[in-house]
Design a protein around this motif. Structure first.
Motif, PDB file in Angstrom:
ATOM      1  N   UNK A  30       0.827  -1.228   0.405  1.00 35.66           N
ATOM      2  CA  UNK A  30       0.508  -0.462   0.144  1.00 35.66           C
ATOM      3  C   UNK A  30       0.808   0.986   0.212  1.00 35.66           C
ATOM      4  N   UNK A  31       2.498   0.660   0.396  1.00 33.53           N
ATOM      5  CA  UNK A  31       3.013   2.379   0.845  1.00 33.53           C
ATOM      6  C   UNK A  31       4.348   2.618  -0.921  1.00 33.53           C
ATOM      7  N   UNK A  32       3.529   1.613  -1.257  1.00 30.70           N
ATOM      8  CA  UNK A  32       4.485   1.283  -3.066  1.00 30.70           C
ATOM      9  C   UNK A  32       6.048   1.746  -2.797  1.00 30.70           C
ATOM     10  N   UNK A  33       6.484   0.196  -2.395  1.00 33.48           N
ATOM     11  CA  UNK A  33       7.984   0.175  -2.328  1.00 33.48           C
ATOM     12  C   UNK A  33       8.898   1.019  -3.194  1.00 33.48           C
ATOM     13  N   UNK A  38      13.400   4.991  -4.803  1.00 39.36           N
ATOM     14  CA  UNK A  38      13.724   6.000  -5.653  1.00 39.36           C
ATOM     15  C   UNK A  38      13.705   7.652  -4.023  1.00 39.36           C
ATOM     16  N   UNK A  39      12.120   7.691  -3.828  1.00 39.25           N
ATOM     17  CA  UNK A  39      11.912   8.758  -3.089  1.00 39.25           C
ATOM     18  C   UNK A  39      13.314   8.791  -1.737  1.00 39.25           C
ATOM     19  N   UNK A  69       6.378   9.016   5.300  1.00 40.44           N
ATOM     20  CA  UNK A  69       5.580   9.884   4.549  1.00 40.44           C
ATOM     21  C   UNK A  69       5.303   9.958   2.938  1.00 40.44           C
ATOM     22  N   UNK A  70       5.894   9.034   2.272  1.00 40.35           N
ATOM     23  CA  UNK A  70       5.667   9.059   1.190  1.00 40.35           C
ATOM     24  C   UNK A  70       4.929   7.721   0.626  1.00 40.35           C
ATOM     25  N   UNK A  71       5.504   6.607   2.095  1.00 37.77           N
ATOM     26  CA  UNK A  71       3.808   5.638   1.913  1.00 37.77           C
ATOM     27  C   UNK A  71       2.857   6.012   2.584  1.00 37.77           C
ATOM     28  N   UNK A  72       2.503   7.425   3.117  1.00 36.14           N
ATOM     29  CA  UNK A  72       1.920   7.461   3.412  1.00 36.14           C
ATOM     30  C   UNK A  72       0.684   8.245   2.317  1.00 36.14           C
ATOM     31  N   UNK A  73       1.964   9.476   1.624  1.00 35.96           N
ATOM     32  CA  UNK A  73       0.462   9.675   0.266  1.00 35.96           C
ATOM     33  C   UNK A  73       0.730   8.191  -0.602  1.00 35.96           C
ATOM     34  N   UNK A  74       0.867   7.946  -0.832  1.00 37.47           N
ATOM     35  CA  UNK A  74       1.019   6.724  -1.468  1.00 37.47           C
ATOM     36  C   UNK A  74      -0.479   5.562  -1.234  1.00 37.47           C
ATOM     37  N   UNK A  90      -2.622  -2.910 -14.748  1.00 39.85           N
ATOM     38  CA  UNK A  90      -1.195  -2.355 -13.907  1.00 39.85           C
ATOM     39  C   UNK A  90      -1.687  -2.989 -11.789  1.00 39.85           C
ATOM     40  N   UNK A  91      -2.915  -1.955 -12.365  1.00 48.41           N
ATOM     41  CA  UNK A  91      -3.143  -1.505 -10.351  1.00 48.41           C
ATOM     42  C   UNK A  91      -4.416  -2.868 -10.229  1.00 48.41           C
ATOM     43  N   UNK A  92      -4.278  -3.180 -11.225  1.00 43.87           N
ATOM     44  CA  UNK A  92      -6.113  -4.013  -9.662  1.00 43.87           C
ATOM     45  C   UNK A  92      -5.943  -4.634  -9.081  1.00 43.87           C
ATOM     46  N   UNK A  93      -4.292  -5.349  -9.244  1.00 44.15           N
ATOM     47  CA  UNK A  93      -3.851  -6.678  -8.103  1.00 44.15           C
ATOM     48  C   UNK A  93      -3.347  -5.717  -6.952  1.00 44.15           C
ATOM     49  N   UNK A  94      -3.721  -4.392  -7.085  1.00 43.75           N
ATOM     50  CA  UNK A  94      -3.006  -3.951  -5.619  1.00 43.75           C
ATOM     51  C   UNK A  94      -4.424  -4.017  -4.507  1.00 43.75           C
TER      52      UNK A  94
END
Lengths: 311, 57
Positions: A30-33, A38-39, A69-74, A90-94
């Protein structure tokens, strides 16, 4: 209330919510690791390049808090975008569209992490970096995700600012103030973002159309998009040279960034010249290279500093 | 087997798999909290150290 409805409520109360099925790995995703990596990297470069050296413990804490903070935004992005994520391959398995975490839980998770990262940044690092982190989360979650993404083809152009803040936060975490150097880092990522995302949008054009997101290939067509990619890569090639031109970076950076930019521009020319059949493959290559490019450009900065110190 | 697990579910609907998942999640959360507490402790010590060294005598 009818008896049937009461019975249904009772049954619902006994069932664990679907969200309870979410594993720790789901919350991490959920935090788009990958975006977070890159962040973390660019924030670290901002910290390293700052003229003030932080104690390693404080520096590592600052980077961890920027990552949170980046994970929170994601997470907030995934909360709001669950409906369109469910439409796109691309995103339906999130975790949210796949039903492993429910939207409400993603929202609460995102808000908690936002508060935690910003307040910890204020207490442990400094108020300026905390304010900047709060603004970055707000910009990504509200300005980009809620206001721009579904409304304008310029979504990624303006929204790209959110991804450009981490090295500035890293710098401000170390120094407590702004200067021209972190603004250059900001500018590099800001101009890098559109060609990076438009290359992806070319490959996933059908996805974005299905989700009704006005990405440039959807609204203006493929030809206009490849021209814009070319324009931005040329602009980027000039922008990455600014640290060298302004004397903030040396020859290693100047040569390295020039070569990396030449390849980037070359790929964008190849994209313009490509046939319809080749276009997806080259756009995909360009997308992959853009990530490598940003990594190289930012890695060259401390490498160049190290070389200058050793000679 | 899904059917077997369903029969082992407790009255509140928690299957052994879900309980295992929840325990693992709680463990990760505990570790994350411990890491956060350690971070606060370490940064406090570092900052305190600087201030102790730099205090007016």
């Amino acid at each position: 209330m009818s008896q049937t409805h009461e019975m249904k409520l009772e049954i619902d109360a006994k069932q664990p919510r679907l969200a309870d099925a979410g594993s720790a790995a789901d919350f991490i995703s959920l935090m788009k690791p990958r975006v977070m990596s890159l962040v973390v990297f660019t924030a670290l470069i901002g910290l390293i390049m700052a003229p003030v050296s932080l104690h390693p413990v404080v520096a590592v804490s600052a980077v961890i808090l920027i990552a949170i903070g980046a994970g929170a935004a994601a997470a907030l992005n995934m909360w709001y975008d669950a409906d369109i994520d469910a439409v796109m391959t691309r995103t339906k398995t999130r975790p949210v569209p796949a039903g492993r975490i429910d939207r409400e839980e993603a929202l609460i998770f995102g808000l908690w992490l936002s508060g935690l990262s910003v307040l910890s940044m204020a207490v442990l690092i400094n108020y300026t970096s905390a304010a900047l982190l709060a603004f970055t989360i707000f910009f990504y979650a509200v300005i980009y995700t809620i206001l721009l993404k579904r409304r304008t083809a310029q979504n990624i152009v303006i929204g790209g600012a959110a991804g450009a803040f981490p090295p500035v936060i890293g710098w401000v975490a170390a120094t407590g103030s702004f200067s021209i150097e972190p603004l250059l880092f900001f500018l590099i990522i800001f101009i890098w973002t559109p060609p990076h995302f438009w290359a992806l949008a070319l490959v996933k054009n059908e996805d974005y159309s299905a989700a009704n997101i006005p990405m440039l290939p959807v609204t203006r067509g493929v030809d206009a998009t490849v021209r814009q990619i070319m324009l931005y890569t040329v602009l980027l090639a000039g922008t990455v040279m600014l640290p060298y031109i302004l004397g903030f970076a040396g020859i290693l950076y100047g040569v390295g960034a020039s070569v990396a930019s030449a390849i980037f521009v070359g790929l964008s020319i190849l994209l313009i010249a490509s046939s319809r059949e080749q276009r997806d493959r080259i756009a995909s290559m360009l997308f992959g290279y853009s990530i490598f490019y940003l990594f190289i450009v930012f890695a060259l900065l401390p490498a160049d500093r190290l070389m200058a110190l050793s000679t | 087997m899904v059917g077997e697990k369903d029969t082992q579910a407790d009255p509140n609907g928690w299957t052994p798999d879900l309980l295992k998942q929840r325990r693992r999640r709680a463990l990760v959360m505990a570790l994350a909290l411990a890491a956060l507490v350690s971070m606060f402790f370490l940064v406090t010590i570092v900052r305190l150290g600087e201030n102790v060294v730099n205090r007016a005598l």
